[in-house]
Design a protein around this motif. Structure first.
Motif, PDB file in Angstrom:
ATOM      1  N   ASP A  37       0.793  -1.346   0.106  1.00 18.58           N
ATOM      2  CA  ASP A  37      -0.181   0.098  -0.003  1.00 18.58           C
ATOM      3  C   ASP A  37       0.740   1.189  -0.020  1.00 18.58           C
ATOM      4  O   ASP A  37       0.479   2.370   0.375  1.00 18.58           O
ATOM      5  CB  ASP A  37      -0.874   0.045   1.363  1.00 18.58           C
ATOM      6  N   VAL A  38       2.132   1.182  -0.325  1.00 17.13           N
ATOM      7  CA  VAL A  38       2.834   2.246  -0.539  1.00 17.13           C
ATOM      8  C   VAL A  38       2.610   3.320  -1.432  1.00 17.13           C
ATOM      9  O   VAL A  38       2.155   2.868  -2.537  1.00 17.13           O
ATOM     10  CB  VAL A  38       4.522   1.908  -0.456  1.00 17.13           C
ATOM     11  N   THR A  39       2.849   4.637  -1.168  1.00 19.45           N
ATOM     12  CA  THR A  39       2.704   5.584  -2.225  1.00 19.45           C
ATOM     13  C   THR A  39       3.721   6.091  -2.493  1.00 19.45           C
ATOM     14  O   THR A  39       4.959   6.050  -1.987  1.00 19.45           O
ATOM     15  CB  THR A  39       1.529   6.869  -1.696  1.00 19.45           C
ATOM     16  N   GLU A  40       3.747   6.886  -3.886  1.00 20.98           N
ATOM     17  CA  GLU A  40       4.953   7.612  -4.230  1.00 20.98           C
ATOM     18  C   GLU A  40       5.545   8.509  -3.288  1.00 20.98           C
ATOM     19  O   GLU A  40       6.419   9.164  -3.184  1.00 20.98           O
ATOM     20  CB  GLU A  40       4.807   8.416  -5.673  1.00 20.98           C
ATOM     21  N   GLU A  41       4.220   9.295  -2.443  1.00 14.52           N
ATOM     22  CA  GLU A  41       4.746  10.411  -1.643  1.00 14.52           C
ATOM     23  C   GLU A  41       5.426   9.960  -0.326  1.00 14.52           C
ATOM     24  O   GLU A  41       6.256  10.533   0.094  1.00 14.52           O
ATOM     25  CB  GLU A  41       3.269  11.249  -1.285  1.00 14.52           C
ATOM     26  N   GLU A  42       5.022   8.725  -0.114  1.00 17.31           N
ATOM     27  CA  GLU A  42       5.693   8.183   0.989  1.00 17.31           C
ATOM     28  C   GLU A  42       7.363   7.846   0.890  1.00 17.31           C
ATOM     29  O   GLU A  42       7.957   7.781   1.711  1.00 17.31           O
ATOM     30  CB  GLU A  42       4.938   6.781   1.478  1.00 17.31           C
ATOM     31  N   ILE A  43       7.275   7.267  -0.624  1.00 17.86           N
ATOM     32  CA  ILE A  43       8.709   7.038  -0.901  1.00 17.86           C
ATOM     33  C   ILE A  43       9.724   8.516  -1.096  1.00 17.86           C
ATOM     34  O   ILE A  43      10.765   8.355  -0.600  1.00 17.86           O
ATOM     35  CB  ILE A  43       8.934   6.171  -2.457  1.00 17.86           C
ATOM     36  N   VAL A  44       9.017   9.559  -1.415  1.00 23.00           N
ATOM     37  CA  VAL A  44       9.834  10.575  -1.682  1.00 23.00           C
ATOM     38  C   VAL A  44      10.208  11.149  -0.297  1.00 23.00           C
ATOM     39  O   VAL A  44      11.163  11.674  -0.027  1.00 23.00           O
ATOM     40  CB  VAL A  44       9.037  11.736  -2.447  1.00 23.00           C
ATOM     41  N   SER A  45       9.099  11.016   0.678  1.00 23.78           N
ATOM     42  CA  SER A  45       9.388  11.626   2.117  1.00 23.78           C
ATOM     43  C   SER A  45      10.608  10.911   2.762  1.00 23.78           C
ATOM     44  O   SER A  45      11.179  11.301   3.458  1.00 23.78           O
ATOM     45  CB  SER A  45       7.917  11.310   2.834  1.00 23.78           C
ATOM     46  N   HIS A  46      10.587   9.595   2.298  1.00 23.24           N
ATOM     47  CA  HIS A  46      11.464   8.637   2.918  1.00 23.24           C
ATOM     48  C   HIS A  46      12.844   9.119   2.345  1.00 23.24           C
ATOM     49  O   HIS A  46      14.000   8.728   3.161  1.00 23.24           O
ATOM     50  CB  HIS A  46      11.216   7.269   2.360  1.00 23.24           C
ATOM     51  N   LEU A  47      13.208   9.411   1.275  1.00 25.93           N
ATOM     52  CA  LEU A  47      14.419   9.643   0.549  1.00 25.93           C
ATOM     53  C   LEU A  47      14.796  11.099   0.298  1.00 25.93           C
ATOM     54  O   LEU A  47      15.977  11.386   0.071  1.00 25.93           O
ATOM     55  CB  LEU A  47      14.221   8.877  -0.714  1.00 25.93           C
ATOM     56  N   GLU A  48      13.975  11.971   0.417  1.00 26.09           N
ATOM     57  CA  GLU A  48      14.194  13.518  -0.017  1.00 26.09           C
ATOM     58  C   GLU A  48      15.316  14.062   0.898  1.00 26.09           C
ATOM     59  O   GLU A  48      15.940  14.888   0.281  1.00 26.09           O
ATOM     60  CB  GLU A  48      12.988  14.322  -0.076  1.00 26.09           C
TER      61      GLU A  48
END
Length: 540
Positions: free
Chosen positions: A468-479
């Motif tokens: 259920d991961v979203t692109e926003e969560e990925i960006v927040s995790h890596l930015e």
């Protein structure tokens, strides 16, 4: 007293610093004593008496032992004084013990001493070597010293050539004397591989000193003549008899191959004999017309053996018998290794230097180096905080790491990655063990992981993501690690994966070393570099 005279005195093993210490105390110890000595007419007898006192002073002195080369030299007792002492011969004999000081002494002791007036010193009369200036004997001694030193350097080159001549033709040799190193180029890759494999098991020596052999990062040596002319062609020709070679050189030296161009410059080679393996347009043995022609189309840096290939399909991995995953490598690379990878290295430990000691740790190094093989253990060198040792699963994996990570940027530092002289890392309190880590990537799907080996790129690939991961969560995790240009979330074989494109390779590398094996939405994510150039390409 002239400063250069003081330095020259220190470099005389009969006097060193003791001479200066003794006479300064004598000269400046009291005005009355100094005046009386100058007023006496029998100065020679006084000087002889002073030398006796100096000898007593030296014999009663006691110096501490210091590790540094200079202090080690000064710590040694002065040698007995003798009138016919040859200081240049002494420095030549002891150059191995004091290599740096010997070079300094050679320059200092060659300076001519003169007390003539300035107008005579700068005159053009040519009165350089005369009874008024420098003695001809000193000039002769110094010239002899330089000739002997050059002869010794030539002998070192010949000794080095003799180590590698049995394995093939040597085309170029560059001596890096300041570093005690040399670069040697052989005519073909198999010859160089054979030499390296042989000296991996047999320790070569030159005049009692061990010689360590490894592949250079340079693909080809460029001589000064090539740099100046931009192009050139060389050939080696072996005659049956030496007189024939002498006649050929005398007759053809300076001649043109074509009218007005291609002037011949013929010199005798250091090689005693040529080894020719093929009869073709590049090499030919006129005494053996049955030699085969060299195989066409073979990659120049593939590391293939003469049998056709180190990991050719259906072939046995004879060049790397200790490697348990040879089948996986053959499947990953299709019988040919990437350019620059030889597959012949058997050293498992690499030395990583120029690290950012404030931001690096063992786990971050594991995340980076595990892209190229399984990690056994890692050790940060406490006495050199910007150095670390990484022991890989085998020599081939270590070669991949050295090849792909040398020069990579991480935390503002450009990494220097080389093979270590240590065969492995000894277990201890300051080492981190990773042999049984389930994060080692090559325990499963080794062929797939080998296929994805590459230098750091701007694109990273994320797998084992929560469904259920979203692109926003990925960006927040890596930015926090850099500017993210684009992302793509997709599903493959029912599993969520993602591509993240950073602005620079350094930012992507930082995100990988910091966030690989981190938790996102309750899942431990895995990160690797992607070889895709654009986010719009197919995610497979």
């Amino acid at each position: 007293m002239s400063g250069i005279l003081g330095v020259a005195c220190i470099f005389d093993p009969r006097y060193k610093k003791k001479f200066i210490e003794y006479y300064f105390s004598m000269v400046y110890g009291g005005v009355k004593e100094f005046s009386s000595i100058r007023s006496t007419g029998d100065s020679y007898k006084k000087a002889t008496k002073w030398m006796t006192g100096f000898d007593d002073y030296v014999n009663n002195g006691d110096c501490a032992v210091v590790a540094d080369e200079l202090y080690s030299y000064l710590d040694e007792k002065v040698i007995p004084r003798m009138e016919d002492f040859n200081i240049l011969s002494w420095w030549k004999t002891n150059a191995n013990m004091y290599p740096t000081l010997a070079r300094i002494a050679r320059d200092i002791l060659a300076i001519p001493i003169t007390t003539v007036a300035s107008e005579s010193a700068f005159s053009t009369s040519g009165r350089v070597v005369s009874p008024h200036r420098l003695k001809s004997e000193a000039i002769s001694q110094f010239a002899t010293y330089l000739e002997e030193e050059q002869d010794e350097q030539d002998e070192q080159e010949n000794d080095l050539l003799q180590l590698f001549q049995p394995f093939g033709v040597i085309t170029k040799l560059v001596m890096l004397r300041a570093k005690n190193q040399a670069l040697l180029q052989m005519q073909d890759v198999p010859s160089a591989i054979n030499a390296l494999q042989f000296y991996t098991n047999v320790q070569p020596t030159i005049r009692g000193r061990n010689v360590y052999v490894q592949f250079s990062s340079h693909q080809e040596l460029t001589t000064m003549e090539q740099n100046a002319q931009g192009r050139g062609f060389q050939a080696l020709i072996q005659y049956q008899l030496r007189p024939s070679a002498v006649v050929a050189r005398s007759s053809l030296q300076g001649r043109n191959i074509y009218d007005g161009c291609c002037q011949l410059d013929i010199q005798f080679s250091n090689l005693d004999e040529l080894q020719v393996n093929y009869n073709n347009e590049r090499s030919r043995d006129f005494t053996n017309p049955n030699l085969p022609a060299e195989q066409k189309g073979r990659p120049s840096q593939s590391g293939y053996s003469e049998a056709g290939g180190m990991y050719a399909p259906g072939a046995r991995a004879v060049a790397f018998p200790q490697m348990a995953n040879a089948a996986a490598i053959a499947a990953a690379f299709g019988g040919g290794l990437p350019p620059g990878i030889t597959g012949t290295n058997d050293r498992c430990t690499v030395l990583v230097s120029n690290l950012n000691s404030d931001r690096i740790d063992e786990d971050k190094l594991f995340n980076l180096f595990s892209l190229y093989g399984n990690i056994i253990r890692i050790k940060l060198l406490r006495n050199k905080p910007d150095h670390a040792l990484v022991q890989m699963g085998d020599g081939f994996q270590a070669e991949l790491a050295v090849h792909f990570l040398k020069g990579a940027l991480l935390f503002g530092k450009r990494l220097e990655v080389n093979f270590s002289k240590h065969p492995n890392i000894t277990q201890g309190a300051d080492t981190h063990e990773y042999m049984n880590s389930n994060l080692n990537r090559f325990n499963r799907n080794a062929a797939k992981n080998y296929r994805y080996c590459c230098s750091p790129t701007k694109m990273i690939h994320l797998s084992t993501l929560p469904q259920d991961v979203t692109e926003e969560e990925i960006v927040s995790h890596l930015e926090e690690h850099g500017s993210i240009v684009n992302t793509k979330l997709f599903e493959m074989n029912g599993k969520k994966q993602a591509l993240v494109l950073f602005e620079t390779e350094e930012q992507a590398t930082e995100a990988l070393v910091c966030k690989h094996a981190s938790s996102l939405g309750g899942s431990i994510i895995r990160i690797s570099f992607s070889q895709l150039q654009s986010i719009r390409e197919n995610s497979q």
